[in-house]
Design an enzyme around this catalytic site. Structure first.
Site, PDB file in Angstrom:
ATOM      1  N   ASP A  37     -33.221   6.788 -28.405  1.00 47.40           N
ATOM      2  CA  ASP A  37     -32.237   6.326 -28.893  1.00 47.40           C
ATOM      3  C   ASP A  37     -32.357   4.889 -29.885  1.00 47.40           C
ATOM      4  O   ASP A  37     -33.856   4.980 -30.130  1.00 47.40           O
ATOM      5  CB  ASP A  37     -31.759   5.685 -27.642  1.00 47.40           C
ATOM      6  CG  ASP A  37     -31.958   4.669 -26.845  1.00 47.40           C
ATOM      7  OD1 ASP A  37     -32.932   3.558 -28.062  1.00 47.40           O
ATOM      8  OD2 ASP A  37     -31.600   3.980 -25.844  1.00 47.40           O
ATOM      9  N   LYS A  63     -23.328   7.607 -21.804  1.00 47.58           N
ATOM     10  CA  LYS A  63     -24.496   9.425 -21.229  1.00 47.58           C
ATOM     11  C   LYS A  63     -23.167  10.092 -20.946  1.00 47.58           C
ATOM     12  O   LYS A  63     -23.188  10.243 -19.838  1.00 47.58           O
ATOM     13  CB  LYS A  63     -24.519   8.710 -20.399  1.00 47.58           C
ATOM     14  CG  LYS A  63     -25.302   9.418 -19.404  1.00 47.58           C
ATOM     15  CD  LYS A  63     -26.786   8.248 -18.220  1.00 47.58           C
ATOM     16  CE  LYS A  63     -27.348  10.000 -17.634  1.00 47.58           C
ATOM     17  NZ  LYS A  63     -27.852   8.478 -15.707  1.00 47.58           N
ATOM     18  N   ASP A 102     -32.227  11.138 -18.856  1.00 48.29           N
ATOM     19  CA  ASP A 102     -31.712  11.908 -18.223  1.00 48.29           C
ATOM     20  C   ASP A 102     -30.862  13.153 -19.406  1.00 48.29           C
ATOM     21  O   ASP A 102     -30.685  13.665 -18.061  1.00 48.29           O
ATOM     22  CB  ASP A 102     -30.409  11.089 -17.245  1.00 48.29           C
ATOM     23  CG  ASP A 102     -30.673  10.351 -15.930  1.00 48.29           C
ATOM     24  OD1 ASP A 102     -32.333  10.708 -15.395  1.00 48.29           O
ATOM     25  OD2 ASP A 102     -29.498   9.586 -15.805  1.00 48.29           O
ATOM     26  N   LYS A 149     -34.530  14.696 -10.913  1.00 43.60           N
ATOM     27  CA  LYS A 149     -33.354  14.473 -11.356  1.00 43.60           C
ATOM     28  C   LYS A 149     -32.604  14.083 -13.148  1.00 43.60           C
ATOM     29  O   LYS A 149     -34.030  13.340 -13.628  1.00 43.60           O
ATOM     30  CB  LYS A 149     -32.437  13.725 -10.587  1.00 43.60           C
ATOM     31  CG  LYS A 149     -32.430  13.975  -9.490  1.00 43.60           C
ATOM     32  CD  LYS A 149     -31.165  14.008  -8.545  1.00 43.60           C
ATOM     33  CE  LYS A 149     -31.063  12.168  -7.586  1.00 43.60           C
ATOM     34  NZ  LYS A 149     -30.104  11.694  -6.713  1.00 43.60           N
ATOM     35  N   LYS A 171     -20.381   9.302 -11.871  1.00 45.69           N
ATOM     36  CA  LYS A 171     -21.569   9.014 -12.808  1.00 45.69           C
ATOM     37  C   LYS A 171     -22.334  10.338 -12.154  1.00 45.69           C
ATOM     38  O   LYS A 171     -22.546  10.648 -11.376  1.00 45.69           O
ATOM     39  CB  LYS A 171     -21.985   8.292 -11.050  1.00 45.69           C
ATOM     40  CG  LYS A 171     -23.720   7.354 -11.841  1.00 45.69           C
ATOM     41  CD  LYS A 171     -23.557   6.255 -12.336  1.00 45.69           C
ATOM     42  CE  LYS A 171     -24.868   5.904 -12.615  1.00 45.69           C
ATOM     43  NZ  LYS A 171     -25.398   5.881 -13.913  1.00 45.69           N
ATOM     44  N   HIS A 197     -27.312   2.850  -2.983  1.00 48.44           N
ATOM     45  CA  HIS A 197     -26.559   3.900  -3.661  1.00 48.44           C
ATOM     46  C   HIS A 197     -25.425   4.588  -2.975  1.00 48.44           C
ATOM     47  O   HIS A 197     -25.084   5.623  -3.840  1.00 48.44           O
ATOM     48  CB  HIS A 197     -27.100   5.565  -4.409  1.00 48.44           C
ATOM     49  CG  HIS A 197     -27.771   4.771  -5.289  1.00 48.44           C
ATOM     50  ND1 HIS A 197     -29.304   3.859  -5.004  1.00 48.44           N
ATOM     51  CD2 HIS A 197     -28.983   4.667  -6.995  1.00 48.44           C
ATOM     52  CE1 HIS A 197     -29.978   3.029  -6.679  1.00 48.44           C
ATOM     53  NE2 HIS A 197     -29.324   3.949  -6.717  1.00 48.44           N
ATOM     54  N   HIS A 224     -27.038   0.263 -14.441  1.00 46.79           N
ATOM     55  CA  HIS A 224     -26.742   0.617 -13.099  1.00 46.79           C
ATOM     56  C   HIS A 224     -27.911  -0.433 -11.805  1.00 46.79           C
ATOM     57  O   HIS A 224     -27.107  -0.356 -10.504  1.00 46.79           O
ATOM     58  CB  HIS A 224     -28.129   1.995 -13.364  1.00 46.79           C
ATOM     59  CG  HIS A 224     -28.163   2.367 -11.962  1.00 46.79           C
ATOM     60  ND1 HIS A 224     -27.071   3.193 -11.812  1.00 46.79           N
ATOM     61  CD2 HIS A 224     -28.831   3.274 -11.773  1.00 46.79           C
ATOM     62  CE1 HIS A 224     -27.609   3.895 -10.784  1.00 46.79           C
ATOM     63  NE2 HIS A 224     -29.541   3.900 -10.448  1.00 46.79           N
TER      64      HIS A 224
HETATM   65  N1  NAD Z   1     -32.574  10.684 -12.883  1.00 48.63           N
HETATM   66  C1  NAD Z   1     -32.762   9.910 -11.671  1.00 48.63           C
HETATM   67  O1  NAD Z   1     -33.617  10.350 -11.071  1.00 48.63           O
HETATM   68  C2  NAD Z   1     -32.423   8.512 -12.410  1.00 48.63           C
HETATM   69  C3  NAD Z   1     -32.890   7.243 -11.282  1.00 48.63           C
HETATM   70  C4  NAD Z   1     -32.152   5.799 -11.482  1.00 48.63           C
HETATM   71  C5  NAD Z   1     -31.780   5.637 -12.542  1.00 48.63           C
HETATM   72  N2  NAD Z   1     -31.221   6.651 -13.457  1.00 48.63           N
HETATM   73  C6  NAD Z   1     -30.574   6.138 -14.381  1.00 48.63           C
HETATM   74  O2  NAD Z   1     -30.684   5.645 -15.761  1.00 48.63           O
HETATM   75  C7  NAD Z   1     -29.922   5.134 -15.938  1.00 48.63           C
HETATM   76  C8  NAD Z   1     -30.497   3.290 -15.888  1.00 48.63           C
HETATM   77  O3  NAD Z   1     -31.482   3.992 -17.284  1.00 48.63           O
HETATM   78  P1  NAD Z   1     -31.099   1.968 -17.950  1.00 48.63           P
HETATM   79  O4  NAD Z   1     -31.559   1.166 -17.916  1.00 48.63           O
HETATM   80  O5  NAD Z   1     -33.659   2.765 -18.200  1.00 48.63           O
HETATM   81  O6  NAD Z   1     -30.813   2.004 -19.464  1.00 48.63           O
HETATM   82  P2  NAD Z   1     -30.692   2.702 -20.508  1.00 48.63           P
HETATM   83  O7  NAD Z   1     -31.448   3.280 -21.063  1.00 48.63           O
HETATM   84  O8  NAD Z   1     -29.845   2.430 -20.946  1.00 48.63           O
HETATM   85  O9  NAD Z   1     -32.472   1.194 -21.347  1.00 48.63           O
HETATM   86  C9  NAD Z   1     -31.248   0.304 -21.255  1.00 48.63           C
HETATM   87  C10 NAD Z   1     -31.043  -0.659 -22.579  1.00 48.63           C
HETATM   88  O10 NAD Z   1     -32.509  -1.280 -23.174  1.00 48.63           O
HETATM   89  C11 NAD Z   1     -32.852  -0.002 -24.283  1.00 48.63           C
HETATM   90  N3  NAD Z   1     -34.263   0.380 -24.503  1.00 48.63           N
HETATM   91  C12 NAD Z   1     -34.936   1.014 -23.812  1.00 48.63           C
HETATM   92  N4  NAD Z   1     -36.532   0.531 -24.050  1.00 48.63           N
HETATM   93  C13 NAD Z   1     -36.318  -0.237 -24.647  1.00 48.63           C
HETATM   94  C14 NAD Z   1     -37.875  -1.540 -24.504  1.00 48.63           C
HETATM   95  N5  NAD Z   1     -39.084  -1.377 -24.607  1.00 48.63           N
HETATM   96  N6  NAD Z   1     -37.405  -2.836 -25.206  1.00 48.63           N
HETATM   97  C15 NAD Z   1     -36.188  -2.952 -25.478  1.00 48.63           C
HETATM   98  N7  NAD Z   1     -35.183  -2.088 -25.418  1.00 48.63           N
HETATM   99  C16 NAD Z   1     -35.092  -0.867 -25.105  1.00 48.63           C
HETATM  100  C17 NAD Z   1     -32.161   0.808 -24.705  1.00 48.63           C
HETATM  101  O11 NAD Z   1     -31.506   1.142 -25.977  1.00 48.63           O
HETATM  102  C18 NAD Z   1     -30.388   0.336 -23.680  1.00 48.63           C
HETATM  103  O12 NAD Z   1     -29.758  -0.257 -24.557  1.00 48.63           O
HETATM  104  C19 NAD Z   1     -27.939   5.471 -15.479  1.00 48.63           C
HETATM  105  O13 NAD Z   1     -27.515   5.837 -16.447  1.00 48.63           O
HETATM  106  C20 NAD Z   1     -28.728   5.910 -13.920  1.00 48.63           C
HETATM  107  O14 NAD Z   1     -27.910   6.678 -13.725  1.00 48.63           O
HETATM  108  C21 NAD Z   1     -31.151   8.304 -12.957  1.00 48.63           C
END
Ligand code: NAD
Length: 383
Positions: free
Chosen positions: A42, A76, A110, A143, A152, A256, A272
């Site tokens: 990203d 997303k 995801d 997932k 969601k 959740h 989240h």
């Molecule tokens: N698939 C699954 O089993 C599962 C489980 C839990 C959560 N999730 C999903 O995960 C999402 C939340 O994850 P998240 O909090 O990682 O969100 P995200 O991917 O949006 O990351 C958070 C922010 O941090 C930034 N970022 C990423 N890595 C960085 C780094 N090393 N340094 C600085 N900035 C960085 C990203 O660009 C973003 O702005 C939700 O959509 C949730 O539904 C999925």
């Protein structure tokens, strides 16, 4: 007709994954080092690590194509999946030998996982989670998914990566709020299965938050590592026997039940893990009101939430939202609530009979408890 599908994937803890001397990323998910890699990331991660990513693959003699998506939960959606799929078409990726690499947080992995699960009905991929939530939760399960029409993860699949590479060095650049966001999922795991992990968070939570899991303090060296080890190991132990969620009573669904509706209703205000924190506070109070958890343990949990700078309530937690969230969770869990409630710290039981009144009473208790970012003296439910 009867068929079986065995699943095996490596979850590898590594250090300095972008150092060209580290083989893990070059070889991940493939039998021999592929000549080409499609790397999806990203905007934020590209800004921070894009140069090192390019340099890594160049040094390894691998032709890497970077696909960069917009950051954040607001992006997303199925449009992001289509964007990734179009890149696969443009690159003409081979179907089996060139595993895609997703480098980013839970949103990014995801999306990439979903795109890979649907492209030619399955393209191998590798995850490199760069957020704390990614490293202890989103990145290590099976997932995938995207949000759809205000719901969601409404579209998604179970599609594990071939390999997951976990490098805590990425956490050094993560804003503190996103560390807290990941700590919420770690706290979840502590509350449902690991009392020692809870005690570590109780003792060291604020320092972990400040030091971003980089173990800067020699006096307590190893704590960050132990917390990550317990969180990742505990999560995998919960997932492994039930990867496809045939059993809908899942301890890791703790936090959740109300949070999906809450998170989506105020998007992008709550992250989240913050929505999960509010849900955990609510069910902790319900457990206490039912006599499953003592008032002392309830207060310890609420204190840890606040020490980790996580919210225990939110103005959107009004009766209508709680009712709608509960109804959607019942549909999601196939007609029953199956709500995990903690029994003290570290154990859980499931309930099918949580009433609207119990949830409302818990929300009211948390709102009136104070210490939250709202006007002094405002009563629940607010408008
Ligand atoms: N698939 C699954 O089993 C599962 C489980 C839990 C959560 N999730 C999903 O995960 C999402 C939340 O994850 P998240 O909090 O990682 O969100 P995200 O991917 O949006 O990351 C958070 C922010 O941090 C930034 N970022 C990423 N890595 C960085 C780094 N090393 N340094 C600085 N900035 C960085 C990203 O660009 C973003 O702005 C939700 O959509 C949730 O539904 C999925």
């Amino acid at each position: 007709m009867r068929a079986q599908h065995a699943v095996e994937y490596a979850v590898v803890r590594t250090r300095d994954v972008l150092d060209p001397a580290n083989d893990d990323l070059a070889k991940a998910g493939a039998e021999s080092e592929p000549a080409r890699r499609c790397v999806v990331t990203d905007r934020t991660v590209e800004r921070l690590y894009g140069d090192r990513l390019r340099a890594y693959f160049q040094a390894r003699g691998i032709e890497a194509r970077l696909v960069v998506l917009d950051s954040g939960e607001e992006n997303k959606n199925i449009g992001a999946v289509m964007h990734v799929v179009e890149a696969f078409d443009a690159l003409g990726l081979l179907r089996r030998q060139e595993p895609v690499v997703g480098v980013g947080g839970g949103v990014l992995t995801d999306i990439v996982g979903f795109a890979c699960s649907t492209y030619r009905r399955g393209l191998p991929y590798v995850k490199v989670p760069t957020t704390l939530i990614g490293q202890v939760d989103a990145g290590i399960g099976a997932k995938t998914g995207v949000d759809h029409r205000g719901h969601k993860n409404r579209l998604g699949s179970y599609f594990p990566a071939r390999a997951v590479l976990l490098d805590p060095a990425f956490l050094a650049t993560l804003p503190e709020r996103h560390i807290a966001n990941g700590l919420a999922e770690i706290l979840k795991l502590a509350l449902v299965r690991d009392r020692r992990l809870f005690e570590l968070l109780e003792q060291h939570g604020p320092r972990l938050l400040r030091e971003r899991f980089q173990d800067l303090n020699p006096a307590a060296a190893g704590v960050a590592d132990e917390v990550l080890q317990r969180a990742i190991g505990g999560m995998l132990a919960e997932l492994e026997p039930n990867l496809w969620e045939d059993e809908l009573e899942r301890a890791v669904d703790y936090g959740h039940s109300i949070s999906p509706a809450l998170e989506m209703s105020v998007l992008p205000e709550l992250l989240h893990g913050e929505a999960v924190a509010v849900d955990m506070a609510l069910t902790t109070v319900v457990s206490c009101d039912r006599g499953l958890t003592s008032a002392a343990d309830r207060d310890r949990v609420l204190e840890v939430l606040s020490a980790l700078k996580l919210p225990a309530t939110h103005p959107a937690c009004r009766p209508e939202l709680l009712d709608a969230a509960l109804a959607d969770t019942v549909r999601h869990r196939d007609g029953r609530q199956r709500i995990p409630l903690t029994t003290g710290v570290g154990t859980v039981r499931f309930a099918d009979d949580v009433t609207r009144d119990e949830l409302r009473a818990a929300a009211e208790f948390l709102w009136n408890r104070g210490g939250e970012p709202h006007e002094e003296g405002s009563r629940w439910p607010m408008n």
